[in-house]
Design a protein around this motif. Structure first.
Motif, mmCIF file in Angstrom:
data_model
loop_
_atom_site.group_PDB
_atom_site.id
_atom_site.type_symbol
_atom_site.label_atom_id
_atom_site.label_comp_id
_atom_site.label_asym_id
_atom_site.label_seq_id
_atom_site.Cartn_x
_atom_site.Cartn_y
_atom_site.Cartn_z
ATOM 1 N N SER A 148 0.920 -1.034 0.038
ATOM 2 C CA SER A 148 0.105 -0.100 0.022
ATOM 3 C C SER A 148 0.829 1.402 -0.137
ATOM 4 C CB SER A 148 -1.073 -0.046 1.174
ATOM 5 O OG SER A 148 -2.029 -1.064 1.176
ATOM 6 N N TYR A 149 1.893 1.238 0.682
ATOM 7 C CA TYR A 149 2.856 2.269 0.844
ATOM 8 C C TYR A 149 3.413 2.553 -0.610
ATOM 9 C CZ TYR A 149 6.597 5.707 1.945
ATOM 10 O OH TYR A 149 7.579 6.709 1.959
ATOM 11 N N ARG A 150 3.999 1.718 -1.111
ATOM 12 C CA ARG A 150 4.474 1.519 -2.372
ATOM 13 C C ARG A 150 3.631 2.342 -3.412
ATOM 14 N NH1 ARG A 150 4.159 -1.127 -6.506
ATOM 15 N NH2 ARG A 150 3.192 -2.825 -5.659
ATOM 16 N N ALA A 151 2.416 1.842 -3.357
ATOM 17 C CA ALA A 151 1.385 2.201 -4.276
ATOM 18 C C ALA A 151 1.237 3.640 -4.057
ATOM 19 C CB ALA A 151 -0.076 1.420 -4.269
ATOM 20 N N ALA A 152 0.949 4.068 -2.785
ATOM 21 C CA ALA A 152 0.846 5.547 -2.470
ATOM 22 C C ALA A 152 1.941 6.309 -3.144
ATOM 23 C CB ALA A 152 0.636 5.769 -1.031
ATOM 24 N N VAL A 153 3.349 5.972 -2.804
ATOM 25 C CA VAL A 153 4.284 6.405 -3.313
ATOM 26 C C VAL A 153 4.684 6.701 -5.093
ATOM 27 C CG1 VAL A 153 7.146 6.539 -3.545
ATOM 28 C CG2 VAL A 153 5.754 6.173 -1.495
ATOM 29 N N GLU A 154 4.227 5.643 -5.595
ATOM 30 C CA GLU A 154 4.089 5.776 -7.047
ATOM 31 C C GLU A 154 2.981 6.724 -7.675
ATOM 32 O OE1 GLU A 154 3.215 1.631 -8.597
ATOM 33 O OE2 GLU A 154 5.211 0.993 -7.853
ATOM 34 N N GLU A 155 1.742 6.966 -6.746
ATOM 35 C CA GLU A 155 0.912 7.806 -7.178
ATOM 36 C C GLU A 155 1.311 9.033 -6.956
ATOM 37 O OE1 GLU A 155 -2.174 7.653 -8.729
ATOM 38 O OE2 GLU A 155 -1.833 5.637 -9.018
ATOM 39 N N VAL A 156 2.080 9.533 -5.813
ATOM 40 C CA VAL A 156 2.704 10.699 -5.627
ATOM 41 C C VAL A 156 3.519 11.063 -6.776
ATOM 42 C CG1 VAL A 156 4.399 11.865 -4.031
ATOM 43 C CG2 VAL A 156 2.341 10.791 -2.950
ATOM 44 N N ASP A 157 4.384 10.106 -7.159
ATOM 45 C CA ASP A 157 5.406 10.434 -8.234
ATOM 46 C C ASP A 157 4.960 10.805 -9.547
ATOM 47 O OD1 ASP A 157 7.507 10.141 -6.503
ATOM 48 O OD2 ASP A 157 7.948 8.078 -7.259
ATOM 49 N N LYS A 158 3.316 10.085 -9.884
ATOM 50 C CA LYS A 158 2.962 10.327 -11.180
ATOM 51 C C LYS A 158 1.933 11.952 -11.082
ATOM 52 C CE LYS A 158 1.488 5.577 -11.722
ATOM 53 N NZ LYS A 158 0.336 4.669 -11.928
ATOM 54 N N ARG A 159 1.429 12.159 -9.814
ATOM 55 C CA ARG A 159 0.671 13.234 -9.929
ATOM 56 C C ARG A 159 1.025 14.549 -9.329
ATOM 57 N NH1 ARG A 159 -4.959 11.400 -6.662
ATOM 58 N NH2 ARG A 159 -5.175 9.341 -7.706
ATOM 59 N N PHE A 160 2.024 14.400 -8.558
ATOM 60 C CA PHE A 160 2.440 15.869 -7.874
ATOM 61 C C PHE A 160 3.827 16.134 -8.196
ATOM 62 C CE2 PHE A 160 0.134 13.565 -4.483
ATOM 63 C CZ PHE A 160 -0.939 14.044 -5.097
ATOM 64 N N SER A 161 3.883 17.279 -9.348
ATOM 65 C CA SER A 161 5.166 17.381 -9.870
ATOM 66 C C SER A 161 5.796 18.737 -9.024
ATOM 67 C CB SER A 161 5.139 17.974 -11.398
ATOM 68 O OG SER A 161 4.010 18.987 -11.320
#
Length: 125
Positions: free
Chosen positions: A47-60
């Motif tokens: 779950s943490y890894r998935a959240a970090v991946e979303e952060v990297d995709k969404r928040f420039s």
């Protein structure tokens, strides 16, 4: 409420704040790493890894993160996330930009920030 009770968006908010506040300096102290490890354990590694991946995709940038954080609306989750980030941030020096983000977040999320007074030194009396 505990970290394990956070929904997907709340987990993403937590991971985003970790990245922008705790990991922003480019180095991680042992104490910060211990806090991050505790968060990973509470959420679960996947779950943490998935959240970090979303952060990297969404928040420039910080502004896109702030826009997302405005959408987190469960007050209990806000308080858990804010408290967790403060604990992690306080293991090292909180610098200007990080402090500004935390101050904005407390106001935006209506989180009461309590500062503990250091214990009185009776020896000085």
């Amino acid at each position: 409420m505990e970290l394990a009770d956070l929904n997907k968006d709340e987990q993403i908010a937590l991971a985003g704040l970790l990245e922008f506040v705790v990991l922003a300096s480019g180095h991680v102290t042992e104490d910060e790493q211990a806090e991050i490890d505790a968060i990973v354990n509470a959420l679960g590694a996947e779950s943490y890894r998935a959240a970090v991946e979303e952060v990297d995709k969404r928040f420039s940038d910080e502004e896109t993160l702030r826009s997302f954080l405005r959408k987190i609306d469960r007050q209990e989750a806000r308080e858990v996330i804010y408290g967790t980030i403060m604990e992690a941030a306080m293991t090292d020096t909180v610098e200007g930009r990080e402090s500004e983000l935390l101050t904005w977040l407390a106001k935006e999320w209506n989180v009461e920030v309590k500062y503990e007074e250091p214990p009185a030194d009776d020896a000085k009396a």
